[in-house]
Scaffold this motif. Sequence first.
Motif, PDB file in Angstrom:
ATOM      1  N   GLU A  28       5.376  16.863   5.045  1.00  0.00           N
ATOM      2  CA  GLU A  28       5.351  17.928   4.030  1.00  0.00           C
ATOM      3  C   GLU A  28       3.966  18.141   3.411  1.00  0.00           C
ATOM      4  O   GLU A  28       3.734  19.151   2.737  1.00  0.00           O
ATOM      5  CB  GLU A  28       6.368  17.637   2.913  1.00  0.00           C
ATOM      6  N   ARG A  29       3.026  17.227   3.655  1.00  0.00           N
ATOM      7  CA  ARG A  29       1.695  17.345   3.058  1.00  0.00           C
ATOM      8  C   ARG A  29       0.590  17.394   4.107  1.00  0.00           C
ATOM      9  O   ARG A  29      -0.586  17.492   3.763  1.00  0.00           O
ATOM     10  CB  ARG A  29       1.421  16.178   2.098  1.00  0.00           C
ATOM     11  N   GLY A  30       0.944  17.290   5.372  1.00  0.00           N
ATOM     12  CA  GLY A  30      -0.070  17.262   6.416  1.00  0.00           C
ATOM     13  C   GLY A  30      -0.905  16.004   6.335  1.00  0.00           C
ATOM     14  O   GLY A  30      -0.390  14.905   6.088  1.00  0.00           O
ATOM     15  N   LYS A  31      -2.203  16.149   6.487  1.00  0.00           N
ATOM     16  CA  LYS A  31      -3.116  14.993   6.460  1.00  0.00           C
ATOM     17  C   LYS A  31      -3.485  14.653   5.024  1.00  0.00           C
ATOM     18  O   LYS A  31      -3.985  15.505   4.284  1.00  0.00           O
ATOM     19  CB  LYS A  31      -4.381  15.307   7.270  1.00  0.00           C
ATOM     20  N   ILE A  32      -3.247  13.399   4.661  1.00  0.00           N
ATOM     21  CA  ILE A  32      -3.598  12.951   3.311  1.00  0.00           C
ATOM     22  C   ILE A  32      -4.267  11.582   3.406  1.00  0.00           C
ATOM     23  O   ILE A  32      -4.134  10.877   4.413  1.00  0.00           O
ATOM     24  CB  ILE A  32      -2.372  12.864   2.377  1.00  0.00           C
ATOM     25  N   ARG A  33      -4.964  11.228   2.344  1.00  0.00           N
ATOM     26  CA  ARG A  33      -5.581   9.903   2.247  1.00  0.00           C
ATOM     27  C   ARG A  33      -4.994   9.180   1.050  1.00  0.00           C
ATOM     28  O   ARG A  33      -4.894   9.744  -0.041  1.00  0.00           O
ATOM     29  CB  ARG A  33      -7.096  10.009   2.125  1.00  0.00           C
ATOM     30  N   LEU A  34      -4.609   7.926   1.265  1.00  0.00           N
ATOM     31  CA  LEU A  34      -4.015   7.099   0.217  1.00  0.00           C
ATOM     32  C   LEU A  34      -4.731   5.760   0.150  1.00  0.00           C
ATOM     33  O   LEU A  34      -5.269   5.282   1.151  1.00  0.00           O
ATOM     34  CB  LEU A  34      -2.528   6.859   0.487  1.00  0.00           C
ATOM     35  N   LEU A  35      -4.706   5.156  -1.013  1.00  0.00           N
ATOM     36  CA  LEU A  35      -5.327   3.851  -1.226  1.00  0.00           C
ATOM     37  C   LEU A  35      -4.268   2.762  -1.171  1.00  0.00           C
ATOM     38  O   LEU A  35      -3.245   2.833  -1.854  1.00  0.00           O
ATOM     39  CB  LEU A  35      -6.036   3.818  -2.580  1.00  0.00           C
ATOM     40  N   ALA A  36      -4.504   1.758  -0.329  1.00  0.00           N
ATOM     41  CA  ALA A  36      -3.623   0.582  -0.248  1.00  0.00           C
ATOM     42  C   ALA A  36      -4.377  -0.596  -0.856  1.00  0.00           C
ATOM     43  O   ALA A  36      -5.258  -1.188  -0.219  1.00  0.00           O
ATOM     44  CB  ALA A  36      -3.236   0.303   1.196  1.00  0.00           C
ATOM     45  N   LYS A  37      -4.034  -0.947  -2.067  1.00  0.00           N
ATOM     46  CA  LYS A  37      -4.758  -1.993  -2.789  1.00  0.00           C
ATOM     47  C   LYS A  37      -4.326  -3.382  -2.322  1.00  0.00           C
ATOM     48  O   LYS A  37      -3.137  -3.654  -2.169  1.00  0.00           O
ATOM     49  CB  LYS A  37      -4.521  -1.850  -4.293  1.00  0.00           C
ATOM     50  N   GLY A  38      -5.319  -4.257  -2.096  1.00  0.00           N
ATOM     51  CA  GLY A  38      -5.068  -5.645  -1.765  1.00  0.00           C
ATOM     52  C   GLY A  38      -4.432  -5.872  -0.404  1.00  0.00           C
ATOM     53  O   GLY A  38      -4.005  -6.991  -0.092  1.00  0.00           O
ATOM     54  N   VAL A  39      -4.408  -4.857   0.445  1.00  0.00           N
ATOM     55  CA  VAL A  39      -3.666  -4.951   1.696  1.00  0.00           C
ATOM     56  C   VAL A  39      -4.333  -5.880   2.717  1.00  0.00           C
ATOM     57  O   VAL A  39      -3.688  -6.350   3.656  1.00  0.00           O
ATOM     58  CB  VAL A  39      -3.454  -3.535   2.275  1.00  0.00           C
ATOM     59  N   ARG A  40      -5.614  -6.156   2.526  1.00  0.00           N
ATOM     60  CA  ARG A  40      -6.320  -7.035   3.466  1.00  0.00           C
ATOM     61  C   ARG A  40      -6.215  -8.510   3.085  1.00  0.00           C
ATOM     62  O   ARG A  40      -6.723  -9.367   3.809  1.00  0.00           O
ATOM     63  CB  ARG A  40      -7.789  -6.615   3.553  1.00  0.00           C
ATOM     64  N   ARG A  41      -5.564  -8.807   1.975  1.00  0.00           N
ATOM     65  CA  ARG A  41      -5.369 -10.208   1.606  1.00  0.00           C
ATOM     66  C   ARG A  41      -4.294 -10.824   2.495  1.00  0.00           C
ATOM     67  O   ARG A  41      -3.294 -10.165   2.828  1.00  0.00           O
ATOM     68  CB  ARG A  41      -4.955 -10.324   0.142  1.00  0.00           C
ATOM     69  N   PRO A  42      -4.434 -12.094   2.897  1.00  0.00           N
ATOM     70  CA  PRO A  42      -3.412 -12.745   3.734  1.00  0.00           C
ATOM     71  C   PRO A  42      -2.033 -12.739   3.103  1.00  0.00           C
ATOM     72  O   PRO A  42      -1.023 -12.761   3.819  1.00  0.00           O
ATOM     73  CB  PRO A  42      -3.945 -14.176   3.884  1.00  0.00           C
TER      74      PRO A  42
END
Length: 261
Positions: free
Chosen positions: A34-48
Amino acid sequence: MIEARERLYQTEGVILRRNDVGEADRILTLYTPERGKIRLLAKGVRRPSSRMAGHVELLTHSAFLVARGRNLDIITQAQTRQAFAALRQNLERIGWGCYIAELLERMAPEQEENYPAYLLLLEALDLLDQGRNPEPVARSFEVHLLGYMGYRPQLFRCVSCEAEMEERPPVFSIPQGGVLCPRCREEDPRARPLSLEGWKALRYLQDTGLSEAERLRLPSGCRREVADLLHAYICSILERDLNAVEFLEMLRNERRTVRRT
């Protein structure tokens, strides 16, 4: 409570691209229905310890709960819908999946709904996941995506005078985006010759769905002709090449080396 609900929204999408930022965060580029291409922030996602990491892998289809942010909206929850696990077990299929994702990411404008393109992406990834021949799937994806993005190549009539094309090998004008008849072919001295078989293959891809693409049985030279033409046309639109093309070419060269040894 009303204000809190307005700050949150739900969406789903396929991860097309990931960029690391800071020490543990990632900016994700998604394609959504419904929004096509969007950019979102994933906080802390690279932490184990991140519980979200497995749900935001490249080429994953996931559902998201998102909070509105000042610059980028922030993912607060994610749940995988389709992981396309079989696709990830084969390096060549990963390469084609990344090519499809990069092509859509480069071609699609920001935040512009295009539901047919979204369905096309899911179908292409699903076919790759099923083990279908990846190259015909990619060729069909290219042809249909060009149409959905407003660059449908004209293959049935002369792109200049609109005369119906005769049953003879045409030329394709990349600047004009279609085939030229014998009377108009001088309009573009750099138009690319097309074999009769290559022209028919392109028309077949335009008239059929992704799942029918592998029914085409083309000799290697004709396959290369179709691929090269579509590649040249896409590069002219994007005004650049795609990174995944180099990776796929490297895989082809490795296969040729193995066959010769």
